[in-house]
Design a protein around this motif. Structure first.
Motif, PDB file in Angstrom:
ATOM      1  N   ALA A 148       7.269   9.853  13.653  1.00 34.49           N
ATOM      2  CA  ALA A 148       7.083   9.985  15.104  1.00 34.49           C
ATOM      3  C   ALA A 148       5.678   9.573  15.535  1.00 34.49           C
ATOM      4  CB  ALA A 148       7.360  11.428  15.524  1.00 34.49           C
ATOM      5  N   GLY A 149       4.674   9.890  14.716  1.00 34.76           N
ATOM      6  CA  GLY A 149       3.296   9.513  15.064  1.00 34.76           C
ATOM      7  C   GLY A 149       2.770  10.210  16.294  1.00 34.76           C
ATOM      8  N   VAL A 150       3.117  11.476  16.462  1.00 30.14           N
ATOM      9  CA  VAL A 150       2.703  12.250  17.630  1.00 30.14           C
ATOM     10  C   VAL A 150       1.830  13.422  17.168  1.00 30.14           C
ATOM     11  CG1 VAL A 150       3.466  13.625  19.605  1.00 30.14           C
ATOM     12  CG2 VAL A 150       4.813  11.640  18.856  1.00 30.14           C
ATOM     13  N   TYR A 151       0.652  13.553  17.797  1.00 34.78           N
ATOM     14  CA  TYR A 151      -0.283  14.598  17.397  1.00 34.78           C
ATOM     15  C   TYR A 151      -0.826  15.314  18.636  1.00 34.78           C
ATOM     16  CZ  TYR A 151       0.006  11.934  13.112  1.00 34.78           C
ATOM     17  OH  TYR A 151       0.485  11.277  12.009  1.00 34.78           O
ATOM     18  N   PRO A 152      -1.172  16.593  18.494  1.00 27.97           N
ATOM     19  CA  PRO A 152      -1.747  17.320  19.631  1.00 27.97           C
ATOM     20  C   PRO A 152      -3.004  16.629  20.144  1.00 27.97           C
ATOM     21  CG  PRO A 152      -1.159  18.834  17.864  1.00 27.97           C
ATOM     22  CD  PRO A 152      -1.029  17.450  17.299  1.00 27.97           C
ATOM     23  N   LEU A 153      -3.119  16.544  21.447  1.00 24.88           N
ATOM     24  CA  LEU A 153      -4.242  15.829  22.053  1.00 24.88           C
ATOM     25  C   LEU A 153      -5.582  16.466  21.696  1.00 24.88           C
ATOM     26  CD1 LEU A 153      -4.487  13.320  23.820  1.00 24.88           C
ATOM     27  CD2 LEU A 153      -4.540  14.821  25.823  1.00 24.88           C
ATOM     28  N   ALA A 197       5.111   5.089   2.807  1.00 28.69           N
ATOM     29  CA  ALA A 197       4.655   6.455   3.065  1.00 28.69           C
ATOM     30  C   ALA A 197       5.695   7.415   2.501  1.00 28.69           C
ATOM     31  CB  ALA A 197       4.472   6.679   4.558  1.00 28.69           C
ATOM     32  N   THR A 198       5.297   8.227   1.518  1.00 26.28           N
ATOM     33  CA  THR A 198       6.258   9.095   0.852  1.00 26.28           C
ATOM     34  C   THR A 198       5.799  10.549   0.851  1.00 26.28           C
ATOM     35  OG1 THR A 198       5.290   8.839  -1.375  1.00 26.28           O
ATOM     36  CG2 THR A 198       6.900   7.190  -0.672  1.00 26.28           C
ATOM     37  N   ASP A 199       6.781  11.434   0.831  1.00 29.50           N
ATOM     38  CA  ASP A 199       6.519  12.860   0.741  1.00 29.50           C
ATOM     39  C   ASP A 199       7.813  13.530   0.310  1.00 29.50           C
ATOM     40  OD1 ASP A 199       4.000  14.622   1.937  1.00 29.50           O
ATOM     41  OD2 ASP A 199       5.852  15.780   1.775  1.00 29.50           O
ATOM     42  N   ILE A 200       7.717  14.757  -0.205  1.00 26.75           N
ATOM     43  CA  ILE A 200       8.935  15.470  -0.590  1.00 26.75           C
ATOM     44  C   ILE A 200       9.468  16.335   0.546  1.00 26.75           C
ATOM     45  CG2 ILE A 200       8.317  15.542  -3.029  1.00 26.75           C
ATOM     46  CD1 ILE A 200       7.683  18.537  -2.632  1.00 26.75           C
ATOM     47  N   ASN A 201       8.693  16.479   1.611  1.00 22.15           N
ATOM     48  CA  ASN A 201       9.074  17.367   2.697  1.00 22.15           C
ATOM     49  C   ASN A 201       9.702  16.551   3.838  1.00 22.15           C
ATOM     50  OD1 ASN A 201       9.140  19.066   4.984  1.00 22.15           O
ATOM     51  ND2 ASN A 201       7.413  20.270   4.232  1.00 22.15           N
ATOM     52  N   PRO A 202      11.012  16.685   4.058  1.00 17.59           N
ATOM     53  CA  PRO A 202      11.675  15.889   5.105  1.00 17.59           C
ATOM     54  C   PRO A 202      11.082  16.107   6.493  1.00 17.59           C
ATOM     55  CG  PRO A 202      13.306  16.933   3.665  1.00 17.59           C
ATOM     56  CD  PRO A 202      11.973  17.531   3.308  1.00 17.59           C
ATOM     57  N   ALA A 203      10.662  17.343   6.794  1.00 20.50           N
ATOM     58  CA  ALA A 203      10.084  17.622   8.109  1.00 20.50           C
ATOM     59  C   ALA A 203       8.764  16.875   8.285  1.00 20.50           C
ATOM     60  CB  ALA A 203       9.880  19.119   8.287  1.00 20.50           C
ATOM     61  N   ALA A 204       7.969  16.805   7.220  1.00 14.79           N
ATOM     62  CA  ALA A 204       6.705  16.078   7.284  1.00 14.79           C
ATOM     63  C   ALA A 204       6.947  14.591   7.497  1.00 14.79           C
ATOM     64  CB  ALA A 204       5.901  16.311   6.007  1.00 14.79           C
ATOM     65  N   LEU A 205       7.927  14.030   6.783  1.00 20.52           N
ATOM     66  CA  LEU A 205       8.250  12.614   6.946  1.00 20.52           C
ATOM     67  C   LEU A 205       8.704  12.307   8.372  1.00 20.52           C
ATOM     68  CD1 LEU A 205      10.116  11.687   3.629  1.00 20.52           C
ATOM     69  CD2 LEU A 205       7.956  10.718   4.447  1.00 20.52           C
ATOM     70  N   VAL A 252       0.854  -1.186   0.000  1.00 17.70           N
ATOM     71  CA  VAL A 252       0.000   0.000   0.000  1.00 17.70           C
ATOM     72  C   VAL A 252       0.893   1.240   0.000  1.00 17.70           C
ATOM     73  CG1 VAL A 252      -1.738   1.313   1.268  1.00 17.70           C
ATOM     74  CG2 VAL A 252      -1.849  -1.197   1.223  1.00 17.70           C
ATOM     75  N   TRP A 253       0.633   2.136  -0.935  1.00 17.87           N
ATOM     76  CA  TRP A 253       1.430   3.362  -1.056  1.00 17.87           C
ATOM     77  C   TRP A 253       0.573   4.560  -0.673  1.00 17.87           C
ATOM     78  CZ3 TRP A 253       3.390   5.513  -6.427  1.00 17.87           C
ATOM     79  CH2 TRP A 253       4.152   6.675  -6.209  1.00 17.87           C
ATOM     80  N   ILE A 254       1.014   5.290   0.354  1.00 14.33           N
ATOM     81  CA  ILE A 254       0.386   6.557   0.707  1.00 14.33           C
ATOM     82  C   ILE A 254       1.279   7.645   0.121  1.00 14.33           C
ATOM     83  CG2 ILE A 254      -0.436   8.079   2.546  1.00 14.33           C
ATOM     84  CD1 ILE A 254       0.178   4.432   3.292  1.00 14.33           C
ATOM     85  N   ALA A 255       0.873   8.215  -1.007  1.00 17.21           N
ATOM     86  CA  ALA A 255       1.684   9.184  -1.742  1.00 17.21           C
ATOM     87  C   ALA A 255       1.320  10.587  -1.281  1.00 17.21           C
ATOM     88  CB  ALA A 255       1.450   9.033  -3.239  1.00 17.21           C
ATOM     89  N   GLY A 256       2.332  11.350  -0.878  1.00 20.71           N
ATOM     90  CA  GLY A 256       2.060  12.660  -0.290  1.00 20.71           C
ATOM     91  C   GLY A 256       1.496  12.473   1.106  1.00 20.71           C
ATOM     92  N   CYS A 257       2.242  11.745   1.944  1.00 15.15           N
ATOM     93  CA  CYS A 257       1.689  11.306   3.243  1.00 15.15           C
ATOM     94  C   CYS A 257       1.633  12.420   4.274  1.00 15.15           C
ATOM     95  CB  CYS A 257       2.500  10.135   3.794  1.00 15.15           C
ATOM     96  SG  CYS A 257       4.159  10.573   4.377  1.00 15.15           S
ATOM     97  N   SER A 258       2.238  13.576   3.981  1.00 12.10           N
ATOM     98  CA  SER A 258       2.237  14.701   4.914  1.00 12.10           C
ATOM     99  C   SER A 258       2.754  14.231   6.270  1.00 12.10           C
ATOM    100  CB  SER A 258       0.829  15.298   4.996  1.00 12.10           C
ATOM    101  OG  SER A 258       0.807  16.473   5.774  1.00 12.10           O
ATOM    102  N   GLN A 259       2.069  14.564   7.339  1.00  5.92           N
ATOM    103  CA  GLN A 259       2.556  14.224   8.674  1.00  5.92           C
ATOM    104  C   GLN A 259       2.023  12.888   9.197  1.00  5.92           C
ATOM    105  OE1 GLN A 259       1.927  17.629  11.225  1.00  5.92           O
ATOM    106  NE2 GLN A 259       3.196  18.949   9.960  1.00  5.92           N
ATOM    107  N   GLY A 260       1.460  12.086   8.293  1.00  6.23           N
ATOM    108  CA  GLY A 260       1.166  10.701   8.621  1.00  6.23           C
ATOM    109  C   GLY A 260      -0.252  10.351   9.013  1.00  6.23           C
ATOM    110  N   GLU A 261      -1.158  11.328   9.012  1.00  6.30           N
ATOM    111  CA  GLU A 261      -2.524  11.025   9.458  1.00  6.30           C
ATOM    112  C   GLU A 261      -3.182   9.940   8.605  1.00  6.30           C
ATOM    113  OE1 GLU A 261      -1.952  15.478  10.507  1.00  6.30           O
ATOM    114  OE2 GLU A 261      -1.316  14.073   8.951  1.00  6.30           O
ATOM    115  N   GLU A 262      -2.981  10.012   7.290  1.00  3.78           N
ATOM    116  CA  GLU A 262      -3.605   9.009   6.414  1.00  3.78           C
ATOM    117  C   GLU A 262      -2.931   7.651   6.577  1.00  3.78           C
ATOM    118  OE1 GLU A 262      -4.870   8.433   1.715  1.00  3.78           O
ATOM    119  OE2 GLU A 262      -3.930  10.301   2.387  1.00  3.78           O
ATOM    120  N   LEU A 263      -1.620   7.647   6.774  1.00  2.00           N
ATOM    121  CA  LEU A 263      -0.911   6.389   7.015  1.00  2.00           C
ATOM    122  C   LEU A 263      -1.477   5.679   8.229  1.00  2.00           C
ATOM    123  CD1 LEU A 263       1.383   4.297   6.893  1.00  2.00           C
ATOM    124  CD2 LEU A 263       2.748   5.919   8.254  1.00  2.00           C
TER     125      LEU A 263
END
Length: 274
Positions: A147-152, A134-142, A103-114
């Motif tokens: 990390a899989g950490v999101y604001p509560l 899970a792929t993206d062009i933005n290293p910070a987003a990857l 399964v390829w999540i293209a443009g995964c951003s910060q991982g919510e869809e993954l």
């Protein structure tokens, strides 16, 4: 009609970023790019886009900040729950027939869809046979996705979406609350490859059974959309599935004949088996 100075500046900036850093935004929808660059101008206090060009060429630490403006990082878990319900009810029965899945999540951003798909596949008993890419062009987003950490304070919406998508368990089973953050279980990304990948310039990922790329095509011009649709077609197995955003369509693509509607209302397509 001649171009405005601002439009010329934008083109020169995009050319400079491509030539110096090999990030290619030249075929992104120009209105969207212009809007984001004006936001960067306001935030950074520059007087012209030419000043951004000078800064990014002479100070490489500016590039990550610029990428955060030029790439869209807004998403949520189980966004558009009916899409994920359709995957669960219509697509998963077909995926069950394969001994292993990609399964390829293209443009995964910060991982919510993954994490949404990882949870869905876990609930459907497919996690152990699935590799996620899970792929993206933005290293910070990857990095954020890994990390899989999101604001509560986002978790309530994520939970509502999960339940509306047909979630079988409580979302709280998949994360640990830590002060003002929710940390999603490491197990959800154990079978995930995180990779820098550009839909503009990079090659196909082969033999995927499902590609989910939602709300990315709308930021590309028609030429780039066609390239990406062909890339997805080349990356899918015969009979593989492609899911795109609710405001996106393959209808006008030069490669639309490679796909058939599978769940039309949710923009889920199937690669034609030929």
């Amino acid at each position: 009609m001649s171009e405005s100075v601002e439009d010329i500046e934008i083109q020169l900036l995009l050319d400079a970023v491509y030539r110096h850093y090999h990030y290619d935004f030249r075929h992104y929808a120009r209105a969207s790019i212009k809007r984001r660059l004006l936001q960067a101008l306001a935030q950074w206090g520059y007087e012209s886009i030419s000043e951004i060009q000078s800064a990014v060429l002479h100070d490489e630490t500016i590039l990550p900040q610029l990428l955060n403006f030029l790439t869209v990082q807004v998403s949520e878990m189980f966004r558009d729950p009916s899409y994920f319900r359709a995957l669960r009810e219509k697509v998963v029965p077909h995926l069950r027939t394969y001994p292993s899945l990609k399964v390829w999540i293209a443009g995964c951003s910060q991982g919510e869809e993954l994490y949404s798909l990882a949870i869905l596949f876990a609930e459907e008993g497919l996690a152990e046979r699935t590799m996620f890419y899970a792929t993206d062009i933005n290293p910070a987003a990857l990095k954020a996705a890994q990390a899989g950490v999101y604001p509560l304070d986002r978790i309530r919406l994520f939970t509502e979406n999960h339940q509306a998508s047909g979630g079988q368990n409580s979302l709280s089973e998949y994360y640990t609350a830590n002060y003002d953050r929710a940390v999603f279980d490491r197990s959800l990304r154990e079978r995930t490859v995180f990779s820098d990948h550009s839909l503009v310039t990079d090659a196909a990922f082969g033999e995927m059974h499902l590609i989910s790329c939602r709300n990315v095509l709308i930021y590309f011009d028609r030429e780039l959309q066609d390239r990406v649709v062909r890339l997805f077609s080349d990356s899918l197995t015969r009979g593989g599935f492609l899911g795109i955003g609710s405001k996106e369509t393959l209808r006008f693509s030069a490669h639309a004949d490679r796909f058939t509607d599978f769940v039309r209302a949710e923009k889920i397509y199937r690669r034609i088996s030929r």
